[in-house]
Write an enzyme that holds these catalytic residues in place. Structure first.
Site, PDB file in Angstrom:
ATOM      1  N   HIS A 117       0.875  -1.179   0.000  1.00  0.00           N
ATOM      2  CA  HIS A 117       0.000   0.000   0.000  1.00  0.00           C
ATOM      3  C   HIS A 117       0.915   1.232   0.000  1.00  0.00           C
ATOM      4  O   HIS A 117       2.042   1.160   0.522  1.00  0.00           O
ATOM      5  CB  HIS A 117      -0.832  -0.066   1.290  1.00  0.00           C
ATOM      6  CG  HIS A 117      -1.883   0.990   1.452  1.00  0.00           C
ATOM      7  ND1 HIS A 117      -1.601   2.275   1.847  1.00  0.00           N
ATOM      8  CD2 HIS A 117      -3.228   0.937   1.304  1.00  0.00           C
ATOM      9  CE1 HIS A 117      -2.731   2.973   1.929  1.00  0.00           C
ATOM     10  NE2 HIS A 117      -3.737   2.178   1.609  1.00  0.00           N
ATOM     11  N   GLN A 197      -4.490  -5.225   6.914  1.00  0.00           N
ATOM     12  CA  GLN A 197      -5.479  -6.138   6.335  1.00  0.00           C
ATOM     13  C   GLN A 197      -5.511  -7.503   7.018  1.00  0.00           C
ATOM     14  O   GLN A 197      -6.336  -8.343   6.667  1.00  0.00           O
ATOM     15  CB  GLN A 197      -5.216  -6.325   4.828  1.00  0.00           C
ATOM     16  CG  GLN A 197      -5.382  -5.065   4.005  1.00  0.00           C
ATOM     17  CD  GLN A 197      -6.814  -4.519   4.028  1.00  0.00           C
ATOM     18  OE1 GLN A 197      -7.766  -5.191   4.382  1.00  0.00           O
ATOM     19  NE2 GLN A 197      -6.952  -3.260   3.642  1.00  0.00           N
ATOM     20  N   LYS A 220     -10.355  -0.497  10.796  1.00  0.00           N
ATOM     21  CA  LYS A 220     -10.533  -1.702   9.966  1.00  0.00           C
ATOM     22  C   LYS A 220     -10.889  -2.922  10.824  1.00  0.00           C
ATOM     23  O   LYS A 220     -11.280  -3.952  10.293  1.00  0.00           O
ATOM     24  CB  LYS A 220      -9.263  -1.995   9.152  1.00  0.00           C
ATOM     25  CG  LYS A 220      -8.977  -0.939   8.077  1.00  0.00           C
ATOM     26  CD  LYS A 220      -7.850  -1.387   7.203  1.00  0.00           C
ATOM     27  CE  LYS A 220      -7.128  -0.270   6.513  1.00  0.00           C
ATOM     28  NZ  LYS A 220      -7.769   0.184   5.279  1.00  0.00           N
TER      29      LYS A 220
END
Ligand code: PLP
Length: 402
Positions: A117, A197, A220
């Protein structure tokens, strides 16, 4: 799975039920997180660490209790190894600045991967520019799997840090972190893992992985925005200078010389994100009640189901076909622009991402500038995937006909 815990699903989009397929960008919030923060602001709000009155003592207790929860969540050894930041991005910037200042010399090398990212690319570029060091990139193959042979060749005594993602936010690839950590340590390099993630989807054990830094974002993992976590091994954090100066991070201040607080407060300058930390605590409790293993199993089922259904569509190209993937599916469709598709599906109540997905080098690898991504959270269902596929087929039919 537990969709009823999330009040947002009682709202509708254009009069249709909300189908939320963008949890990789940010996850929706369960009532327990929203209620915890509202209750804190309504009845318990006060500053932390500095005051002796009851509200402050209670706020400090909850703030530090969350640190213990995070420690257990990551299976870190000590609370001192858990630093609260504004998010993954700030945690990486903290390490780049502070580790960089302590340990990076001209000619040193930092390795990142081609699937990072932008948050795990740009801070290192800023650092190597500043220190006269070099950034090198581990490539991935056509299936979206890191080339460990190439990685091995890139490693040398010049390598000071390897910064890689645990799960790619585009390809979904789950990287073999334990192996990568071993290889990095074999040349005395440190390893930083971007867990943005992975933390929401699988059990993390930083001691078993033997990583030096691991970081993730609260928003998240079903918690609030504006809060994240940096885990770092105690000895390393102790050897690194502060990232920012201000209240709470000091021991004594005179105009001649300031001495710094001990860990973890050395890295938490200023009034912190108090309600956000407490909201993060509620999110972690929520995840632990359900169980990360159960969440992983549920999301893998969704991933396999959706992958199978997507592959039936003509002209589809899935980006990332690794054997081990997180619940992320990125694809392109021949002759259809991602933006057109997302606009059509939005009108059907479906939220999903298009664009470069904050990973332009991944797009470049495949010779494209944008893609479509659906990603799953614990609240998604097979029925939602059926609806998404049905709408997708309709969209393809309409757009190809035009
Ligand atoms: N790293 C990865 C792999 C991500 O997916 C993201 C966010 O999408 C980030 C880093 C940055 O996280 P944040 O914007 O919460 O700091």
């Amino acid at each position: 799975m537990r969709k009823e815990d999330f009040p947002i699903f009682k709202t509708s989009v254009y009069g249709l039920p909300l189908v939320y397929l963008d949890s990789a960008a940010t996850a929706q919030k369960p009532s327990v997180v929203i209620d915890k923060m509202t209750n804190f602001y309504q009845s318990h709000y006060g500053t932390v660490h500095r005051a002796i009155y009851k509200l402050s003592k209670e706020a400090t207790f909850q703030y530090e209790e969350t640190r213990s929860l995070v420690r257990a969540f990551l299976n870190a050894d000590k609370n001192e190894e858990i630093i609260f930041t504004r998010g993954t991005t700030e945690a990486i910037n903290l390490v780049a600045y502070s580790f960089g200042k302590a340990f990076i010399q001209p000619g040193d090398e930092i390795l990142i991967s081609e699937m990072e990212h932008h948050s795990n690319i740009v801070p290192w570029q800023l650092l190597v520019e500043d220190r006269g060091a070099r950034l090198k990139v581990i490539p991935f193959d056509e299936r979206g799997v890191l080339d460990l042979k190439a990685f091995e060749k890139l490693l040398s005594s010049k390598t000071k840090l390897v910064a890689v993602t645990h799960i790619s936010n585009v390809l979904g690839t789950i990287n073999p972190i334990k192996e990568i950590a071993k290889m990095a340590h074999a040349v005395n390099a440190k390893i930083l893992v971007d867990g943005a993630q992975s933390a929401p989807h699988m059990k993390i054990d930083v001691q078993d992985l033997d990583v030096d830094f691991y970081l993730f974002s609260g928003h998240k993992i079903y918690g609030p925005t504006g809060i994240g976590v940096l885990y770092g091994k105690e000895a390393l954090l102790n050897a690194m200078p502060p990232y920012q100066g201000g209240g709470d991070m000091i021991e004594t201040v005179t105009f001649e010389k300031t001495t710094y607080n001990v860990l973890p407060l050395k890295f938490e300058a200023g009034t912190p994100m108090i309600a956000e930390v407490i909201g993060l605590g509620a999110a972690i409790r929520y995840l632990q009640n359900i169980g990360l293993e159960a969440i992983y199993t549920h999301e893998q089922e969704l991933l396999n189901y959706a992958t199978k259904k997507l592959k039936e569509i003509n002209g589809i190209h899935i980006l990332g076909n690794a054997d081990k993937k997180g619940a992320i599916l990125t694809f392109t469709l021949e002759k259809i622009h991602p933006l057109d598709l997302a606009t059509f599906l939005d009108l059907q109540g479906i939220s999903m991402r298009t664009g470069h997905l904050c990973a332009q080098p991944v797009m470049r690898h495949f010779g494209i500038s944008s893609a479509i991504r659906v990603s799953f959270g614990l609240y998604n269902t097979k029925e939602e995937i059926d609806y998404f596929i049905e709408c997708l087929k309709k969209a393809v039919e309409k757009m190809l006909w035009i």
